[in-house]
Design a protein around this motif. Structure first.
Motif, mmCIF file in Angstrom:
data_model
loop_
_atom_site.group_PDB
_atom_site.id
_atom_site.type_symbol
_atom_site.label_atom_id
_atom_site.label_comp_id
_atom_site.label_asym_id
_atom_site.label_seq_id
_atom_site.Cartn_x
_atom_site.Cartn_y
_atom_site.Cartn_z
ATOM 1 N N HIS A 187 -10.321 -29.039 31.412
ATOM 2 C CA HIS A 187 -10.780 -28.558 30.109
ATOM 3 C C HIS A 187 -9.599 -28.314 29.169
ATOM 4 O O HIS A 187 -9.710 -28.530 27.956
ATOM 5 N N ASP A 188 -8.476 -27.849 29.722
ATOM 6 C CA ASP A 188 -7.285 -27.648 28.886
ATOM 7 C C ASP A 188 -6.797 -28.983 28.330
ATOM 8 O O ASP A 188 -6.401 -29.080 27.163
ATOM 9 N N ASP A 189 -6.820 -30.017 29.175
ATOM 10 C CA ASP A 189 -6.434 -31.355 28.709
ATOM 11 C C ASP A 189 -7.366 -31.829 27.601
ATOM 12 O O ASP A 189 -6.927 -32.428 26.611
ATOM 13 N N LEU A 190 -8.651 -31.559 27.769
ATOM 14 C CA LEU A 190 -9.624 -31.991 26.768
ATOM 15 C C LEU A 190 -9.409 -31.253 25.451
ATOM 16 O O LEU A 190 -9.458 -31.860 24.369
ATOM 17 N N LEU A 191 -9.144 -29.966 25.526
ATOM 18 C CA LEU A 191 -8.902 -29.199 24.302
ATOM 19 C C LEU A 191 -7.675 -29.730 23.560
ATOM 20 O O LEU A 191 -7.686 -29.853 22.326
ATOM 21 N N ARG A 192 -6.625 -30.064 24.305
ATOM 22 C CA ARG A 192 -5.432 -30.632 23.662
ATOM 23 C C ARG A 192 -5.754 -31.979 23.022
ATOM 24 O O ARG A 192 -5.270 -32.298 21.926
ATOM 25 N N ALA A 193 -6.571 -32.778 23.701
ATOM 26 C CA ALA A 193 -6.938 -34.086 23.157
ATOM 27 C C ALA A 193 -7.755 -33.942 21.876
ATOM 28 O O ALA A 193 -7.598 -34.731 20.931
ATOM 29 N N LEU A 194 -8.614 -32.935 21.824
ATOM 30 C CA LEU A 194 -9.385 -32.700 20.604
ATOM 31 C C LEU A 194 -8.464 -32.257 19.471
ATOM 32 O O LEU A 194 -8.631 -32.677 18.320
ATOM 33 N N GLU A 195 -7.498 -31.409 19.800
ATOM 34 C CA GLU A 195 -6.564 -30.923 18.773
ATOM 35 C C GLU A 195 -5.712 -32.053 18.206
ATOM 36 O O GLU A 195 -5.416 -32.084 17.005
ATOM 37 N N THR A 196 -5.310 -32.988 19.063
ATOM 38 C CA THR A 196 -4.438 -34.086 18.624
ATOM 39 C C THR A 196 -5.231 -35.325 18.215
ATOM 40 O O THR A 196 -4.642 -36.355 17.897
ATOM 41 N N ARG A 197 -6.553 -35.220 18.261
ATOM 42 C CA ARG A 197 -7.447 -36.328 17.892
ATOM 43 C C ARG A 197 -7.117 -37.592 18.689
ATOM 44 O O ARG A 197 -6.913 -38.677 18.132
ATOM 45 N N ASP A 198 -7.102 -37.423 20.005
ATOM 46 C CA ASP A 198 -6.756 -38.520 20.915
ATOM 47 C C ASP A 198 -7.988 -38.890 21.747
ATOM 48 O O ASP A 198 -8.238 -38.282 22.793
ATOM 49 N N PRO A 199 -8.776 -39.882 21.313
ATOM 50 C CA PRO A 199 -10.004 -40.234 22.033
ATOM 51 C C PRO A 199 -9.774 -40.650 23.484
ATOM 52 O O PRO A 199 -10.552 -40.273 24.370
#
Length: 224
Positions: A187-199
């Motif tokens: 979930h932490d990885d997913l949150l970072r991906a959402l913040e950096t807009r990395d699909p």
């Protein structure tokens, strides 16, 4: 001209059946009903304060959707998923929830991400306290929160159906001691991906999350 039956008054039992269905479906999705548990419609009707008819209709609807089975006496019960069916459902979840996460990465607002971060914080607090009910509830909120951000209502309905079938099996996670992975929580990885807009990273985080869950649950299941 004869009256139009399209908008005839809704039967009270039909309305109650929908409400009972929603309540039971929520319990299945959230893992509050466990594999092997029997659902006797008269007892459920008493617990819910309704007549047996809407309960029976709701149970039969869930049977038709594959979420419940009927025994030889016609009593509904929560099935124990065989390993191959569980694997198929989890593969579908990976594909669909991964796609939703990838799209969410292009749409998530700071407020969306903050809300997900708060949900995950409650999940981790529950995990440290070994409170399985909290972990399951917050995990459900997190996953469907991501899907809501993606704004894919058709996909969401399909995923909800998959969760209805697999939710009771997911509850087995709470019975297995688990350590935090050295790689951190997905979930932490997913949150970072959402913040950096990395699909791509968002999809990968969801896939890792579901695969880690499956690696724990699958060995606990039997074969068909």
């Amino acid at each position: 001209m004869p009256p139009d039956a399209t908008f005839a008054p809704v039967d009270r039992d039909e309305t109650l059946a929908e409400k009972v269905y929603a309540r039971l479906r929520s319990a299945l999705v959230g893992g509050r009903l466990v594999p092997g548990q029997k659902l006797v419609h008269r007892q459920l009707a008493q617990d819910l304060g309704v007549s047996p008819t809407p309960v029976r209709e709701a149970l039969l609807r869930l049977v038709s959707e594959g979420a419940l089975d009927l025994d030889a006496r016609g009593i509904a019960w929560v099935p124990r998923l065989p390993r191959d069916r569980y694997a198929e459902i989890m593969e579908l979840r990976e594909e669909l929830e991964g796609r939703a996460a990838a799209r969410a990465a292009t749409l998530a607002t700071p407020a969306d991400i903050a809300a997900l971060r708060a949900i995950h914080a409650r999940l981790m607090k529950g995990r440290r306290a070994e409170d399985g009910a909290v972990v399951l509830a917050e995990n459900e909120r997190f996953h469907f929160g991501v899907i809501a951000i993606a704004r894919m209502p058709v996909l969401q309905r399909v995923v909800e159906n998959l969760w209805t079938q697999v939710g009771p099996t997911i509850s087995l996670l709470s019975s297995v001691p688990r350590k935090i992975s050295p790689a951190g929580h997905p979930h932490d990885d997913l949150l970072r991906a959402l913040e950096t807009r990395d699909p791509a990273a968002a999809r990968a985080a969801v896939e890792r999350d579901l695969r880690e869950h499956a690696a724990i649950v699958a060995p606990l299941l039997g074969t068909a």
